[in-house]
Design a protein around this motif. Structure first.
Motif, mmCIF file in Angstrom:
data_model
loop_
_atom_site.group_PDB
_atom_site.id
_atom_site.type_symbol
_atom_site.label_atom_id
_atom_site.label_comp_id
_atom_site.label_asym_id
_atom_site.label_seq_id
_atom_site.Cartn_x
_atom_site.Cartn_y
_atom_site.Cartn_z
ATOM 1 N N MET A 80 0.752 -1.068 0.156
ATOM 2 C CA MET A 80 0.003 0.037 -0.238
ATOM 3 C C MET A 80 0.782 1.379 -0.153
ATOM 4 O O MET A 80 0.884 2.106 -0.572
ATOM 5 C CB MET A 80 -0.916 -0.129 1.193
ATOM 6 C CG MET A 80 -1.836 1.119 1.258
ATOM 7 S SD MET A 80 -2.800 1.066 2.873
ATOM 8 C CE MET A 80 -2.810 -0.419 3.353
ATOM 9 N N LYS A 81 1.835 1.303 0.987
ATOM 10 C CA LYS A 81 2.643 2.509 1.010
ATOM 11 C C LYS A 81 4.042 2.510 0.202
ATOM 12 O O LYS A 81 4.922 2.820 0.520
ATOM 13 C CB LYS A 81 2.967 2.681 2.390
ATOM 14 C CG LYS A 81 1.954 3.032 3.170
ATOM 15 C CD LYS A 81 1.487 4.545 2.932
ATOM 16 C CE LYS A 81 0.364 5.073 3.699
ATOM 17 N NZ LYS A 81 -0.757 4.164 3.553
ATOM 18 N N THR A 82 3.772 1.725 -1.149
ATOM 19 C CA THR A 82 5.080 1.650 -1.886
ATOM 20 C C THR A 82 4.907 2.623 -2.890
ATOM 21 O O THR A 82 4.017 3.453 -3.108
ATOM 22 C CB THR A 82 5.148 0.281 -2.670
ATOM 23 O OG1 THR A 82 3.754 -0.007 -3.310
ATOM 24 C CG2 THR A 82 5.172 -1.012 -1.739
ATOM 25 N N GLY A 83 6.144 2.866 -3.734
ATOM 26 C CA GLY A 83 6.039 3.880 -4.735
ATOM 27 C C GLY A 83 6.973 5.056 -4.455
ATOM 28 O O GLY A 83 7.380 5.120 -3.110
ATOM 29 N N GLU B 200 -5.628 5.866 5.337
ATOM 30 C CA GLU B 200 -4.660 5.889 4.285
ATOM 31 C C GLU B 200 -3.549 6.672 4.480
ATOM 32 O O GLU B 200 -2.250 6.494 4.371
ATOM 33 C CB GLU B 200 -5.103 6.369 2.684
ATOM 34 C CG GLU B 200 -4.209 5.817 1.622
ATOM 35 C CD GLU B 200 -4.203 4.383 1.228
ATOM 36 O OE1 GLU B 200 -3.149 3.901 0.841
ATOM 37 O OE2 GLU B 200 -5.378 3.746 1.689
ATOM 38 N N MET C 5 6.101 11.456 -9.308
ATOM 39 C CA MET C 5 6.579 10.043 -9.100
ATOM 40 C C MET C 5 8.004 9.747 -9.732
ATOM 41 O O MET C 5 8.866 8.968 -9.149
ATOM 42 C CB MET C 5 5.499 9.015 -9.425
ATOM 43 C CG MET C 5 4.316 9.010 -8.126
ATOM 44 S SD MET C 5 3.519 7.546 -8.642
ATOM 45 C CE MET C 5 2.131 7.678 -7.273
ATOM 46 N N ARG D 73 11.895 6.812 -1.893
ATOM 47 C CA ARG D 73 10.775 5.966 -1.837
ATOM 48 C C ARG D 73 9.840 6.018 -0.466
ATOM 49 O O ARG D 73 10.556 6.654 0.433
ATOM 50 C CB ARG D 73 11.320 4.558 -1.982
ATOM 51 C CG ARG D 73 12.270 4.345 -2.987
ATOM 52 C CD ARG D 73 12.146 2.957 -3.350
ATOM 53 N NE ARG D 73 12.113 2.839 -4.812
ATOM 54 C CZ ARG D 73 11.189 2.461 -5.680
ATOM 55 N NH1 ARG D 73 10.348 1.541 -5.035
ATOM 56 N NH2 ARG D 73 11.225 2.455 -7.032
ATOM 57 N N ARG D 74 8.677 5.904 -0.573
ATOM 58 C CA ARG D 74 7.950 6.064 0.564
ATOM 59 C C ARG D 74 8.501 5.160 1.623
ATOM 60 O O ARG D 74 8.493 5.170 2.901
ATOM 61 C CB ARG D 74 6.445 5.808 0.393
ATOM 62 C CG ARG D 74 5.991 6.862 -0.466
ATOM 63 C CD ARG D 74 4.371 7.140 -0.139
ATOM 64 N NE ARG D 74 3.829 6.579 -0.977
ATOM 65 C CZ ARG D 74 2.505 6.472 -1.007
ATOM 66 N NH1 ARG D 74 1.792 7.161 -0.317
ATOM 67 N NH2 ARG D 74 1.687 5.540 -1.795
ATOM 68 N N THR D 75 8.379 3.764 1.177
ATOM 69 C CA THR D 75 8.960 2.733 2.207
ATOM 70 C C THR D 75 9.645 1.910 1.276
ATOM 71 O O THR D 75 10.121 1.813 0.144
ATOM 72 C CB THR D 75 7.818 1.914 2.864
ATOM 73 O OG1 THR D 75 7.111 1.348 1.769
ATOM 74 C CG2 THR D 75 7.069 2.625 3.555
ATOM 75 N N ARG D 76 10.273 0.624 2.012
ATOM 76 C CA ARG D 76 11.180 -0.306 1.104
ATOM 77 C C ARG D 76 10.183 -1.049 0.407
ATOM 78 O O ARG D 76 8.885 -1.102 0.483
ATOM 79 C CB ARG D 76 11.646 -1.162 2.285
ATOM 80 C CG ARG D 76 12.823 -0.629 3.071
ATOM 81 C CD ARG D 76 13.393 -1.926 3.979
ATOM 82 N NE ARG D 76 13.474 -1.320 5.200
ATOM 83 C CZ ARG D 76 14.003 -0.446 5.807
ATOM 84 N NH1 ARG D 76 14.627 0.451 5.015
ATOM 85 N NH2 ARG D 76 14.052 -0.116 7.103
ATOM 86 N N GLY E 141 7.944 -3.451 -1.353
ATOM 87 C CA GLY E 141 7.032 -4.137 -0.774
ATOM 88 C C GLY E 141 6.647 -5.321 -1.754
ATOM 89 O O GLY E 141 7.201 -5.352 -3.012
ATOM 90 N N GLU F 29 4.954 -4.615 -5.275
ATOM 91 C CA GLU F 29 5.814 -3.578 -6.303
ATOM 92 C C GLU F 29 6.155 -4.428 -7.554
ATOM 93 O O GLU F 29 5.734 -3.476 -8.515
ATOM 94 C CB GLU F 29 6.730 -3.235 -5.503
ATOM 95 C CG GLU F 29 7.980 -2.581 -6.564
ATOM 96 C CD GLU F 29 8.127 -0.956 -6.142
ATOM 97 O OE1 GLU F 29 7.276 -0.591 -5.318
ATOM 98 O OE2 GLU F 29 8.450 -0.076 -6.990
ATOM 99 N N LEU G 6 2.827 -4.248 -9.410
ATOM 100 C CA LEU G 6 2.459 -2.529 -9.767
ATOM 101 C C LEU G 6 3.317 -2.251 -10.987
ATOM 102 O O LEU G 6 2.803 -1.259 -11.934
ATOM 103 C CB LEU G 6 2.802 -1.796 -8.581
ATOM 104 C CG LEU G 6 1.514 -1.694 -7.640
ATOM 105 C CD1 LEU G 6 2.028 -0.669 -6.469
ATOM 106 C CD2 LEU G 6 0.405 -1.246 -8.459
ATOM 107 N N TRP H 232 6.036 6.495 -14.525
ATOM 108 C CA TRP H 232 7.138 6.711 -13.576
ATOM 109 C C TRP H 232 7.997 5.386 -13.327
ATOM 110 O O TRP H 232 9.072 5.479 -12.890
ATOM 111 C CB TRP H 232 6.776 7.045 -12.088
ATOM 112 C CG TRP H 232 5.681 6.012 -11.317
ATOM 113 C CD1 TRP H 232 4.405 6.390 -11.272
ATOM 114 C CD2 TRP H 232 6.121 4.900 -10.742
ATOM 115 N NE1 TRP H 232 3.954 5.018 -10.427
ATOM 116 C CE2 TRP H 232 4.986 4.516 -10.375
ATOM 117 C CE3 TRP H 232 7.468 4.571 -10.324
ATOM 118 C CZ2 TRP H 232 5.039 3.519 -9.203
ATOM 119 C CZ3 TRP H 232 7.430 3.265 -9.449
ATOM 120 C CH2 TRP H 232 6.289 2.750 -9.023
#
Lengths: 260, 260
Positions: A1-4, B40, B87, B96-99, B101, B104, B107, B176
DNA sequence: TTCATGGTTCGACCATAGTCGAAGCATCGC
DNA sequence: GCGATGCTTCGACTATGGTCGAACCATGAA
C-alpha cells in the motif's frame, strides 16, 4: 500500500516560494549563478545557498563550479516538464504568483520564456509561421518546412547553425498566459535574438518583459502577424513603458547569459 | 516581475506527507471517503479533514457529499499526470515511501493511472500502437492515424464518441516506473475499460493493480505487443522496447536503488 | 424521540524550516 | 602581495503550519 516513489519530498522542495522561483527561472536549461538565482528569488545570498543545496541534494538541480561562480541548472528536462505541469495546474486553479500588477498586461503581451518569445506576440508568431506555411503544427509537434527554412533565412536566421546544434530546432511550449503553444527550441531562440538584433524589441532589465518599439511592433506584425487583416494594432494595447536603465551585461564571462 | 502561475502553492499542497499519501491513493480513480483517506494517510480524522479542505481549496481534489459521507476524488486527470511526473522524479532521485513491498513488481507491470493503463504493459501498449502505425509519436505529441482509427474500432472502441468528447483523444503520460510514455487521454481510458470489458484483466480492489488473466495477457500481447516479425526500428526519441520488463535497470545504472 | 456514526471546527501545542547577520573560504583582478 | 567579489557555513530568531483533544454538527437508524 505504501509503496512507490515519495512524492512528498520532491513536492516539498518545490513548495517553497523561493525555491519555486529559482527552478522556474531555470526552465529552459541555461545555467544561472547562485547570485542571479538569489536575486530572482528575492532572498539573500545565504538563504539562496541553503535552498540550492537542498535542491541539489534532492536531485532536482545540478551544480557546476567554475572559478568563483556556481552555475546551477535543472538536472534534466523531466524536471522542466513536471514544472510545466505544475504551472498548468496552478493556472487552472487560479493561483498567481502575485496579484495583477501594472507590469502584468505588458507581460501578457510579450515576455521572454527563457530564451524565446512568449505571450500574445509569441503565440502570434507561431500562428503566423503556420499561416505562411513556414512550419507545420500537429498537436504539440512542430516541423519546419523547406519553404519555411528559406523564409527564415531571408529574415536573417542562420539556418545551417540551427541544424548543426544538438538542440531541437522547433519545440512547442505551452504559453501559460494564452494557454496555447508558442515556438521554443533553437529556432525560437534564434528568432528572439534576431528581434533584438534588428532593434524591433529589447529586454527590460531585471524582468521578463520584452519591449517592442512602435515601429518594431509594426514590422513584426507585418512580417509574422495575421496576413489579410489590414486593421492595425489593437487599440486597447499600448506600447509598454520603456525603462531605459541598462545593466552591465558582463557579469559572468565564463557562461555569457542570453540577455540583450 | 514575479508574475505567472504559482507553482509553489500547489507544490506545497503536495509537499506534505499526509496530503501526498491521500492524493496518491486517489490516483486509482475511485472516490474515497474522508475516513478512508485518513487511514490511508495515517492521521486522525481531524487532520485529514483539514488537509482535504486545503486540497479542495487548492483545486486539486473535489468533494461530493452523499449522506453523511464525503467522497473525495481528484479534480481531473491533469492532476494525476502531474502526480505521475512527480513520482518519476522521486524514483529517479531515489526517494521511496517505504522499502520495496511484495506488491511492487506487479505494480510495475500493470497498474491503473487514473483511468488508463500504466506500467510495463501500458508502455508496451503505446509501443505496439506505434509499431502498427495506429498512432504516430513525435516528442510528446501522439496522433491517431486513419488506419489506427479503423484498427481500434475493430477492437471495439467507440471511436465516434471519442472524437465527440471534449477531452483530447491521445495524450502522453510519463510512466514513473518505466520512465517512458504510455497512452493517456480519452483513447487510453477507452482502451483500459475495453480490456476490463473483454475480461482480459480486472482491477484488484483497494489497489492500483491491474491483474491480467493468463489468456488475457496472451491476447493483449498478441494484439498490441511486439509483433512476431521484426518490427522496423522506430527512430523516434524513445527507444522502442520489446522486453520492457528488464529495461529500467540497465538504462539507469547510476541509480542503484531500483531494487525490483 | 434518542443514540450512534462520520465529518468538521475550534483551540492549543510544538517542531520544522525559512530567514538573515556575521564570519569563513576560495577565486579573480590589480 | 593586496583588496574585492562570490559563495557557503554557522548560529540564532521567528513563524508558519501540522498535529491532536475536545466539542460541535449533520445524517441515519432504532
Amino acid at each position: 500500500m505504501k509503496t512507490g516513489p515519495d512524492i512528498a519530498v520532491v513536492a516539498a522542495l518545490l513548495g517553497d516560494p523561493a525555491r519555486a522561483n529559482m527552478v522556474t527561472a531555470l526552465i529552459g536549461g541555461v545555467a544561472l549563478t547562485a547570485g542571479e538565482l538569489a536575486r530572482e528569488a528575492g532572498v539573500t545570498a545565504q538563504t539562496a545557498s541553503s535552498h540550492l543545496a537542498k535542491l541539489a541534494a534532492g536531485g532536482l538541480v545540478e551544480v557546476r563550479r567554475q572559478g568563483r561562480h556556481s552555475y546551477y541548472s535543472l538536472s534534466g528536462d523531466d524536471v522542466a516538464r513536471v514544472l510545466e505541469g505544475l504551472m498548468g495546474l496552478a493556472a487552472r486553479t487560479g493561483h498567481r504568483r502575485t496579484r495583477t500588477g501594472p507590469a502584468e498586461p505588458a507581460l501578457r503581451e510579450a515576455r521572454v520564456c527563457y530564451d524565446h518569445l512568449a505571450g500574445d506576440l509569441g503565440v502570434a508568431l507561431l500562428d503566423g509561421l503556420v499561416a505562411r506555411g513556414a512550419v507545420t503544427r500537429s498537436e504539440d509537434a512542430i516541423r519546419l518546412t523547406a519553404a519555411g527554412a528559406a523564409f527564415l533565412a531571408g529574415f536573417g536566421i542562420d539556418m545551417p547553425s540551427l541544424s548543426r546544434s544538438r538542440r531541437p530546432v522547433c519545440r512547442a511550449c505551452l504559453d501559460w498566459s494564452v494557454r496555447r503553444s508558442h515556438l521554443a527550441g533553437a529556432l525560437g531562440a534564434a528568432l528572439l535574438s534576431q528581434l533584438f538584433h534588428l532593434g524591433w524589441a529589447r529586454r527590460v532589465p531585471d524582468s521578463r518583459l520584452v519591449a517592442f518599439s512602435a515601429s518594431g511592433r509594426a514590422q513584426f506584425l507585418a512580417t509574422f502577424g495575421p496576413q489579410a487583416a489590414s486593421s492595425p494594432a489593437d487599440p486597447s494595447q499600448e506600447t509598454p513603458s520603456h525603462v531605459p536603465a541598462q545593466r552591465p551585461r558582463s557579469r559572468h564571462p565564463a557562461l555569457p547569459r542570453h540577455d540583450v
